[in-house]
Design a protein around this motif. Structure first.
Motif, PDB file in Angstrom:
ATOM      1  N   LYS A  40      12.261   4.890   8.132  1.00 18.99           N
ATOM      2  CA  LYS A  40      12.977   4.824   6.805  1.00 18.99           C
ATOM      3  C   LYS A  40      13.027   3.418   6.280  1.00 18.99           C
ATOM      4  O   LYS A  40      12.842   3.281   4.930  1.00 18.99           O
ATOM      5  CB  LYS A  40      14.669   5.205   7.359  1.00 18.99           C
ATOM      6  CG  LYS A  40      15.575   5.014   6.308  1.00 18.99           C
ATOM      7  CD  LYS A  40      16.853   5.410   6.826  1.00 18.99           C
ATOM      8  CE  LYS A  40      18.266   4.639   6.190  1.00 18.99           C
ATOM      9  NZ  LYS A  40      18.389   4.662   4.986  1.00 18.99           N
ATOM     10  N   GLU A  41      12.980   2.457   7.105  1.00 21.64           N
ATOM     11  CA  GLU A  41      13.099   1.033   6.551  1.00 21.64           C
ATOM     12  C   GLU A  41      11.777   0.696   5.978  1.00 21.64           C
ATOM     13  O   GLU A  41      11.778   0.130   4.933  1.00 21.64           O
ATOM     14  CB  GLU A  41      13.398  -0.081   7.659  1.00 21.64           C
ATOM     15  CG  GLU A  41      14.891   0.045   8.148  1.00 21.64           C
ATOM     16  CD  GLU A  41      15.438  -1.013   8.656  1.00 21.64           C
ATOM     17  OE1 GLU A  41      16.797  -1.160   8.992  1.00 21.64           O
ATOM     18  OE2 GLU A  41      14.650  -1.742   9.337  1.00 21.64           O
TER      19      GLU A  41
ATOM     20  N   PHE B 205       6.560   0.614   1.679  1.00 24.51           N
ATOM     21  CA  PHE B 205       5.392   0.602   2.125  1.00 24.51           C
ATOM     22  C   PHE B 205       4.675   2.203   2.539  1.00 24.51           C
ATOM     23  O   PHE B 205       5.691   2.887   2.960  1.00 24.51           O
ATOM     24  CB  PHE B 205       5.153  -0.428   3.485  1.00 24.51           C
ATOM     25  CG  PHE B 205       5.457  -1.812   3.111  1.00 24.51           C
ATOM     26  CD1 PHE B 205       4.390  -2.443   2.054  1.00 24.51           C
ATOM     27  CD2 PHE B 205       6.313  -2.441   3.726  1.00 24.51           C
ATOM     28  CE1 PHE B 205       4.706  -3.899   1.905  1.00 24.51           C
ATOM     29  CE2 PHE B 205       6.741  -3.734   3.402  1.00 24.51           C
ATOM     30  CZ  PHE B 205       5.972  -4.558   2.495  1.00 24.51           C
ATOM     31  N   ASP B 206       3.673   2.529   2.640  1.00 19.96           N
ATOM     32  CA  ASP B 206       3.118   3.540   2.892  1.00 19.96           C
ATOM     33  C   ASP B 206       3.047   3.756   4.386  1.00 19.96           C
ATOM     34  O   ASP B 206       2.537   2.863   5.019  1.00 19.96           O
ATOM     35  CB  ASP B 206       1.767   3.784   2.327  1.00 19.96           C
ATOM     36  CG  ASP B 206       1.228   5.263   2.386  1.00 19.96           C
ATOM     37  OD1 ASP B 206       0.738   5.690   3.824  1.00 19.96           O
ATOM     38  OD2 ASP B 206       1.276   6.000   1.386  1.00 19.96           O
TER      39      ASP B 206
ATOM     40  N   SER C 114       1.184  -0.340  10.527  1.00 23.22           N
ATOM     41  CA  SER C 114       0.802  -1.334  11.559  1.00 23.22           C
ATOM     42  C   SER C 114       0.890  -2.732  10.644  1.00 23.22           C
ATOM     43  O   SER C 114       0.933  -4.091  11.409  1.00 23.22           O
ATOM     44  CB  SER C 114      -0.352  -1.311  12.130  1.00 23.22           C
ATOM     45  OG  SER C 114      -1.732  -1.262  11.289  1.00 23.22           O
ATOM     46  N   ASP C 115       0.792  -2.834   9.374  1.00 20.86           N
ATOM     47  CA  ASP C 115       0.643  -4.237   8.669  1.00 20.86           C
ATOM     48  C   ASP C 115       2.135  -4.750   8.595  1.00 20.86           C
ATOM     49  O   ASP C 115       2.371  -5.720   8.268  1.00 20.86           O
ATOM     50  CB  ASP C 115       0.245  -3.816   7.364  1.00 20.86           C
ATOM     51  CG  ASP C 115      -1.423  -3.469   7.237  1.00 20.86           C
ATOM     52  OD1 ASP C 115      -2.141  -4.105   8.283  1.00 20.86           O
ATOM     53  OD2 ASP C 115      -1.932  -2.907   6.340  1.00 20.86           O
TER      54      ASP C 115
ATOM     55  N   ARG D   6       4.287  12.943   8.628  1.00 15.13           N
ATOM     56  CA  ARG D   6       4.309  12.318   6.930  1.00 15.13           C
ATOM     57  C   ARG D   6       2.805  12.353   6.508  1.00 15.13           C
ATOM     58  O   ARG D   6       2.679  11.459   5.509  1.00 15.13           O
ATOM     59  CB  ARG D   6       4.694  11.042   7.315  1.00 15.13           C
ATOM     60  CG  ARG D   6       6.502  10.991   7.308  1.00 15.13           C
ATOM     61  CD  ARG D   6       6.903   9.601   7.883  1.00 15.13           C
ATOM     62  NE  ARG D   6       8.226   9.573   7.717  1.00 15.13           N
ATOM     63  CZ  ARG D   6       9.172  10.355   8.561  1.00 15.13           C
ATOM     64  NH1 ARG D   6       8.804  11.233   9.560  1.00 15.13           N
ATOM     65  NH2 ARG D   6      10.606  10.084   8.491  1.00 15.13           N
ATOM     66  N   GLY D   7       1.753  13.058   7.282  1.00 15.30           N
ATOM     67  CA  GLY D   7       0.675  13.374   6.366  1.00 15.30           C
ATOM     68  C   GLY D   7      -0.656  12.580   7.114  1.00 15.30           C
ATOM     69  O   GLY D   7      -1.680  12.584   6.539  1.00 15.30           O
ATOM     70  N   LEU D   8      -0.380  11.662   8.268  1.00 17.17           N
ATOM     71  CA  LEU D   8      -1.365  11.093   8.806  1.00 17.17           C
ATOM     72  C   LEU D   8      -2.223  12.170   9.648  1.00 17.17           C
ATOM     73  O   LEU D   8      -1.679  12.948  10.107  1.00 17.17           O
ATOM     74  CB  LEU D   8      -0.758  10.058   9.533  1.00 17.17           C
ATOM     75  CG  LEU D   8      -0.778   8.588   8.920  1.00 17.17           C
ATOM     76  CD1 LEU D   8       0.516   8.729   7.957  1.00 17.17           C
ATOM     77  CD2 LEU D   8      -0.730   7.443   9.683  1.00 17.17           C
ATOM     78  N   THR D   9      -3.642  11.985   9.794  1.00 15.39           N
ATOM     79  CA  THR D   9      -4.278  12.696  10.716  1.00 15.39           C
ATOM     80  C   THR D   9      -4.039  12.207  12.066  1.00 15.39           C
ATOM     81  O   THR D   9      -3.352  11.243  12.225  1.00 15.39           O
ATOM     82  CB  THR D   9      -5.631  12.743  10.303  1.00 15.39           C
ATOM     83  OG1 THR D   9      -6.127  11.140  10.583  1.00 15.39           O
ATOM     84  CG2 THR D   9      -6.077  13.067   9.138  1.00 15.39           C
ATOM     85  N   MET D  10      -4.228  13.056  13.001  1.00  9.52           N
ATOM     86  CA  MET D  10      -3.830  12.699  14.432  1.00  9.52           C
ATOM     87  C   MET D  10      -4.678  11.439  14.662  1.00  9.52           C
ATOM     88  O   MET D  10      -4.213  10.265  15.199  1.00  9.52           O
ATOM     89  CB  MET D  10      -4.368  13.503  15.632  1.00  9.52           C
ATOM     90  CG  MET D  10      -4.086  13.312  16.862  1.00  9.52           C
ATOM     91  SD  MET D  10      -2.261  12.993  17.113  1.00  9.52           S
ATOM     92  CE  MET D  10      -1.859  14.443  18.109  1.00  9.52           C
ATOM     93  N   ASP D  11      -6.067  11.243  14.418  1.00 12.72           N
ATOM     94  CA  ASP D  11      -6.743   9.872  14.309  1.00 12.72           C
ATOM     95  C   ASP D  11      -6.142   8.744  13.851  1.00 12.72           C
ATOM     96  O   ASP D  11      -6.042   7.601  14.361  1.00 12.72           O
ATOM     97  CB  ASP D  11      -8.320  10.175  13.903  1.00 12.72           C
ATOM     98  CG  ASP D  11      -9.072  10.844  14.720  1.00 12.72           C
ATOM     99  OD1 ASP D  11      -8.648  10.990  16.020  1.00 12.72           O
ATOM    100  OD2 ASP D  11     -10.143  11.150  14.391  1.00 12.72           O
ATOM    101  N   GLU D  12      -5.613   8.987  12.348  1.00 15.35           N
ATOM    102  CA  GLU D  12      -4.855   8.012  12.132  1.00 15.35           C
ATOM    103  C   GLU D  12      -3.826   7.509  12.619  1.00 15.35           C
ATOM    104  O   GLU D  12      -3.329   6.375  12.697  1.00 15.35           O
ATOM    105  CB  GLU D  12      -4.498   8.211  10.359  1.00 15.35           C
ATOM    106  CG  GLU D  12      -5.963   8.366   9.570  1.00 15.35           C
ATOM    107  CD  GLU D  12      -5.617   8.968   8.191  1.00 15.35           C
ATOM    108  OE1 GLU D  12      -6.454   8.876   7.147  1.00 15.35           O
ATOM    109  OE2 GLU D  12      -4.535   9.727   8.037  1.00 15.35           O
ATOM    110  N   ALA D  13      -2.829   8.513  13.145  1.00 17.92           N
ATOM    111  CA  ALA D  13      -1.457   8.192  13.818  1.00 17.92           C
ATOM    112  C   ALA D  13      -1.757   7.444  15.030  1.00 17.92           C
ATOM    113  O   ALA D  13      -0.996   6.328  15.082  1.00 17.92           O
ATOM    114  CB  ALA D  13      -0.845   9.503  13.802  1.00 17.92           C
TER     115      ALA D  13
END
Ligand code: 26Q
Length: 763
Positions: free
Chosen positions: A255-256, A262-263, A268-269, A294-301
């Motif tokens: 939420k924050e 930020f997206d 991690s940034d 929230r739309g990230l793929t498993m690899d991205e997450a």
């Protein structure tokens, strides 16, 4: 702002009278409101990356003095109160102590929040709002009893935020309400926050003891820290609590993040999550889950989580390394199970060594190793003292260190000298201002300049005089609050910490027995000694309770013996907590840090005692090793087997379980046997429970897993030497001076600077 005027206004508005007519408790509430107003007026730091420190414990202690100091109005408020003939310390008696932690790990989290804010960094705590805390300890009939410790009043430091999240448990959703505590930073104008999650309708305190219906979820989720885990219901409740904390916490982080614009793909940034021991480890799969939602793929997450989370290890004790049955997680948080399986599958695909698997066993026997999850899916693994980190890398976590050498790093613990020197020992702090300049308060390395006074008898005499005053103040408090009489001229020898066999309070008790027997045999010690203990035992930890029983029986035996009492006294403070620590530590001559080498990850009490001019009597364990390096061999008393030797003994024992080195000591060493056998002597057992003391005797003579008997002889002779040296006042005063002069390294400001430089990279 005119502080005096604002205090008057608040007093009028709240109580319809002038400040001078208010009682101590009313003045406390006036100051609470004033402090809250000033803290809440402060902005949060605006930074690119924000830290969230996830921890099951935040042992924050009373907050009034600390917050006044951080807000820069401590002196002014003290002077205003003095005009009305009041003292801040009397007013602080009205403040209940929050009971949100157990020991070192929780107090460390509190020191870290203090330092993060003081350094102007953006970092918040995330934890739970336990209504009845750990428990309140009552010492009755020479035993520990537990009661709930309801510390939350209508007016408190907790700020309702109106923010709520839903946590999806197996049985259905539960609302997590967010309460905040402001953390104003000293020497800055920012404030961070401690976020504490709570249930909507907390259960009332149980009557009598601390037993309650552990299946009454969700009302009981935030009742107690570490509910009794001797049965499955208790263990399962801990998993529910942990998931409640991390799921709500992860939702807050996201939420924050979104509010900051930020997206989630770039989390991690902008976010670092520090996992304080394994209690919050489920944040890893939970964050993976929420990011994929929230739309990230498993690899991205997975990749983002790996760059966001970092893990701190605080122990090598096997029983503290959390392993949960998969069936518990299935029950509490079924949606995490497929994610944990996926994370395990990926780790197994890369690393075939079964020792590094996240899921071990099969079918109903499947268990999840929380630390393994953290190490594979965190970007940093740190130990909390140099020796501890070496042991992690070379033995406990060696297979992991071989796979990920770059992840492992050391961050030697520290303590906030604002609470543990400025506030708790104002007289010493003022002397330091004179000697090294006030700058030490922002730059603790300045304390090294105290060494210039090594031969200055006037400064040495003043240090001795301050210690004597602090000892008298402690004796007065103990007389007033507990009816305990002590001789302020005696040596104050103090061991205060969680009760655990590896910390070896039982070895300290064997020393007391040695002295008792000596005095009865006509061998009078060189000078009177007061042996002070403070410790809570986990309610289900039977042997720890036997050790408390031994200490209390010894206390009563000696109190009843006019021949012994002038020379040797035992004191046990009831319900040892942060407030007691603030009174005991400035009054200490000898600091007992006697853990079995290799077992105490760091210790932080050792640092607080050192800063206040106590001399350490300790094993070469945890941060004691670094203290010894800093003060040099003349200013510390070390004894006992080395960590390498102890680790070797445990390895031998693992290879040959019949190996009986400890019981051998009992039978072979003529000086040791009578000390242990005293546990069976009717002279002692008349004061307690012979069966409990016999059980302790049987443990020491049979198993003695933490090897008290291995070190007891060198312990006794080294302790006698320290007590002898104490008699030479100038000689001892120099040791005090060197200890204070060298404590700057152990400021948690230094520790946090290292975390930030090496792990968090907050800008
Ligand atoms: C274990 C299993 C299941 C549930 C809870 C636990 C559990 C609870 C509390 C395990 C450990 C703790 C507390 C640990 C602790 O306080 N460790 C201390 O951390 C300090 C800060 O790093 C160190 O200085 C001490 O050496 C270390 O003992």
């Amino acid at each position: 702002m005119d502080i005096n005027q604002r205090m008057q206004e608040i007093a009028q508005a709240k109580y319809g009278q002038e400040l001078s007519q208010c009682g101590d408790e009313q003045i406390y509430r006036v100051l609470l409101q004033l402090t809250q107003e000033l803290s809440q007026a402060r902005p949060a730091p605006k930074k690119e990356r924000k830290l969230y420190y996830f921890s099951a414990e935040f042992l924050i202690g009373k907050l009034l003095s600390n917050n006044l100091l951080a807000l820069g109005i401590f002196e002014e408020v003290s002077q205003i109160l003095a005009k009305y003939g009041r003292s801040l310390s009397a007013i602080e008696d009205a403040e209940p102590e929050p009971s949100l932690g157990n020991g070192g790990l929780g107090r460390l989290a509190a020191c870290f929040l203090d330092s993060i804010a003081a350094l102007g960094l953006s970092g918040d705590g995330v934890g739970l709002n336990y209504h009845y805390g750990l428990f309140e300890q009552k010492l009755e009939n020479n035993k520990q009893n537990e009661r709930p410790n309801p510390w939350i009043e209508d007016e408190s430091w907790l700020i309702p935020t109106g923010i709520e999240f839903e946590v999806a448990f197996g049985f259905g959703p539960v609302k997590a309400k967010l309460l905040d505590i402001a953390v104003p930073g000293a020497h800055t104008d920012i404030a961070n926050r401690l976020h504490l999650f709570d249930v909507e309708k907390p259960a009332p305190a149980p009557k009598g003891g601390i037993d309650f219906d552990k299946t009454d979820l969700p009302a009981q989720l935030t009742s107690f820290l570490y509910p009794d885990d001797s049965d499955d219901a208790g263990r399962l409740l801990r998993v529910y609590q942990q998931y409640f904390m991390v799921s709500a916490g992860a939702q807050l982080v996201l939420k924050e993040l979104e509010e900051r614009g930020f997206d989630p793909h770039t989390i991690s940034d902008h976010v670092a999550i520090q996992i304080n021991d394994t209690h919050p480890s489920m944040v890893i799969p939970e964050l993976v889950r929420l990011l994929t939602q929230r739309g990230l793929t498993m690899d991205e997450a997975v990749e983002q989580v790996k760059r966001t989370c970092a893990y701190t290890n605080h122990t090598i004790l096997a029983e503290a390394l959390e392993k949960w049955p998969m069936s518990f997680i299935e029950k509490a948080a079924p949606q995490l199970v497929p994610i944990i399986r996926e994370l395990d599958k990926r780790a197994k695909a890369e690393h075939s060594d079964p020792k590094v698997a996240i899921i071990q066993g099969e079918g109903a026997g499947e268990i999840v190793h929380m630390a393994h999850l953290d190490i594979h899916y965190g970007y940093s693994v740190n130990g909390v003292a140099a020796l501890h980190t070496e042991i992690l890398k070379n033995s406990e976590l060696k297979p992991f260190a071989d796979i990920y050498p770059g992840k492992f790093n050391n961050k030697t613990n520290g303590v906030t000298l604002r609470r543990w020197l400025e506030v708790c020992n104002p007289k010493l702090a003022a002397l330091l201002d004179e000697c090294v300049g006030k700058e030490w308060r922002t730059d603790p390395s300045r304390l090294n300049r105290l060494m210039d006074y090594y031969n200055d008898t006037s400064v040495l005499d003043r240090m001795t005089a301050i210690k004597a005053e602090n000892k008298r103040a402690l004796a007065d408090t103990l007389r007033r609050e507990a009816g305990i009489e002590m001789d302020p001229e005696s040596v104050f020898d103090i061991q205060v910490k969680r009760l655990h066999e590896y910390k070896r309070q039982q070895m300290n008790a064997l020393y007391v027995i040695r002295k008792y027997l000596d005095i009865k045999a006509g061998k009078i010690p060189e000078r009177p000694v007061t042996v002070i203990f403070g410790a809570k035992a986990a309610p289900a930890y039977v042997m720890a309770k036997h050790i408390i029983h031994l200490i209390l029986c010894l206390r009563q035996l000696i109190e009843n013996d006019p021949q012994v009492r002038p020379w040797l006294r035992v004191v046990m403070v009831e319900n040892y907590n942060v407030s007691w620590a603030e009174k005991l530590i400035p009054a200490c001559d000898i600091s007992e840090q006697i853990s079995l080498a290799s077992k105490e990850a760091s210790g932080t009490g050792n640092m607080k005692f050192m800063a206040n001019g106590a001399v350490t009597l300790g094993t070469r364990d945890g941060a004691n090793v670094e203290i010894a390096d800093l003060v040099g061999p003349d200013n510390i008393y070390t004894f006992g087997a080395s960590s390498n030797w102890i680790i070797e003994l445990y390895d031998q024992k693992a290879r040959d379980p019949k190996m009986g080195y400890q019981s051998g000591i009992y039978y072979q060493r003529p000086d040791v046997k009578p000390l242990v056998d005293f546990l069976l002597d009717p002279v002692l057992t008349q004061y307690g429970d012979a069966a409990d003391l016999k059980a302790l005797w049987a443990d020491l003579t049979g198993k003695d897993w933490f090897m008290s008997l291995l070190d007891v002889e060198s312990y006794i002779s080294t302790r006698d030497r320290a007590i002898h040296d104490y008699g030479d006042k100038p000689f001892w005063a120099r040791k005090m001076l060197v200890n204070t002069a060298r404590c700057g390294f152990f400021s948690s400001d230094r520790t946090i600077e290292e975390y930030n430089k090496d792990i968090w990279h907050l800008k």
